[in-house]
Design an enzyme around this catalytic site. Sequence first.
Site, mmCIF file in Angstrom:
data_model
loop_
_atom_site.group_PDB
_atom_site.id
_atom_site.type_symbol
_atom_site.label_atom_id
_atom_site.label_comp_id
_atom_site.label_asym_id
_atom_site.label_seq_id
_atom_site.Cartn_x
_atom_site.Cartn_y
_atom_site.Cartn_z
ATOM 1 N N LYS A 161 -77.491 4.481 -45.927
ATOM 2 C CA LYS A 161 -78.306 4.056 -47.215
ATOM 3 C C LYS A 161 -79.715 3.645 -46.937
ATOM 4 C CE LYS A 161 -74.319 3.049 -49.984
ATOM 5 N NZ LYS A 161 -73.250 2.697 -49.693
HETATM 6 C C1 PLP Z 1 -71.721 4.143 -49.602
HETATM 7 C C2 PLP Z 1 -71.192 4.035 -48.594
HETATM 8 C C3 PLP Z 1 -70.538 4.938 -49.052
HETATM 9 C C4 PLP Z 1 -70.297 5.580 -49.654
HETATM 10 O O1 PLP Z 1 -71.094 6.857 -49.927
HETATM 11 P P1 PLP Z 1 -71.372 6.666 -52.310
HETATM 12 O O2 PLP Z 1 -73.006 7.724 -52.059
HETATM 13 O O3 PLP Z 1 -71.402 5.981 -52.923
HETATM 14 O O4 PLP Z 1 -70.881 7.787 -52.119
HETATM 15 C C5 PLP Z 1 -69.676 5.001 -48.015
HETATM 16 N N1 PLP Z 1 -70.173 4.614 -46.972
HETATM 17 C C6 PLP Z 1 -70.811 4.291 -46.342
HETATM 18 C C7 PLP Z 1 -70.728 3.058 -44.821
HETATM 19 C C8 PLP Z 1 -71.423 3.033 -47.377
HETATM 20 O O5 PLP Z 1 -72.079 2.595 -47.454
#
Ligand code: PLP
Length: 474
Positions: A118
């Site tokens: 993120k």
């Molecule tokens: C948010 C997240 C996901 C999923 O991502 P999306 O874009 O919501 O599908 C997978 N792994 C981790 C570690 C995350 O923080």
Amino acid sequence: MRYISTRGQAPPVSFLDAVLNGMAPDGGLYVPESWPRGLDSAEARADIGQRDHLEIAAHILRAFAGDDLTIEEAYALALKAYSHNLGSFDSRVVTPLVQLGGGHWVLELFHGPSLSFKDIAMQLIGPLYDHALATRDQRLTVVCATSGDTGGAAVEALKGRDRVDLFVLTPKGRVSEVQRRFMTTSGASNIHALEVDGDFDACQAVAKALFADQDFSARASLSGVNSINWARIVAQSVYFYATACLLSGPGRVNFVVPTGNFGDAYSGWVAKQLGAPVGKIALATNANDILDRALLSGRYERASNSVATLSPAMDIQVASNFERILFDAVGRSGDVISSLYNQFSRDGGFDIPADARALLGENFCAASVSDVSTLEEMGFRWREGYLACPHTAVGLHLPQEEFALEEEFHAPIVYLATAHPAKFPETVERATGVRPQLPPKCADLFQRSEKFDSLPADAEAVKQYIRERSRAWR
Ligand SMILES: *Cc1c(COP(=O)(O)O)cnc(C)c1O
């Protein structure tokens, strides 16, 4: 470049408005009116190995921003997000590729300040907000419902920013201690961490209710940085684009994406629309398998409640960004999407139209992985020399037969590694016997003091809390 709503009712807006608004006023999500051209030429793709992440990000950002950013401005923003000199990312290349063997690669997306993928989008959103708000002399209240990692990434990106107050809503007891500490220890006065008594879907419902209250939303200048924010999709499409161009020989490159909200996976689709040689995108879900069920059965239907798993960032039953791919899959008809999503709020599900199902099947596949298999996969990979976080392991466990499409069979497979193993130390230790260490930049995380408040899963209580604290309130 203008942005339209997937529900077809809201007026088109510019790139910066789409980014600042988050969600469209008709309840839909913003998508570009058409896909930008210029990144699909053989020349643009051929010299990809000469460019670094920051430069590719600047070009893609500029392509999606249209008249809202010059290439110089886009470059300056990408520099603030990704420059190695600023030290936000441990790795000089931002998203290093690790070869597991043969055509199998791991794309490590967790080298940012809060140790999850993120950060890659959020580090860009910070400077982008500053830029947009300064040119408009505006302030913003950012509300973010998070299953864990978005919160930490948003805090790292927005802490100390003068024009933004951030309110993070997180499900009580459903995030790991490391995840929580990234949200609660910033010490910044513009950051408010809120523990909500409910699961992630309850947090998301509260956030939606705030945005739906038009008077509140306008007076607070409300905005979201959730995975539905268009800037996040753009920033995430960069590593799909770059990796697919880099690794593709004559064929295309397959990706395995650990999925919750379908944000990252949709970014892969966006890279494909930009002309990158992306093959299949495999959706790896945990027991919260709405996407796996939807692809298999053709019915998109919520289960009664989300289940707590060892990969908590994917404990999501309603995959918000799925609306965007459906929009493309039904021939970009806002009317069809409106009617499907009305059905969804009324009955908790809808049947995916046949044409749309065909397009989804050509481009995506999915599988759901249990906690037991996740632990086994982590153990197996560690014995082979790779330490993976539980989310990454869900992806690594996906059966290779998922890619048994004639054309794609010998193509490389890129597994996205979405979090640093040290973000989930208990699970990693349980699976491998190894206690992963936090990287030096955040080694003191457990010594920092925490600050957060607890609230019921009630939109009125959260509104009251924000009203009293937001500097944007009018
Ligand atoms: C948010 C997240 C996901 C999923 O991502 P999306 O874009 O919501 O599908 C997978 N792994 C981790 C570690 C995350 O923080």
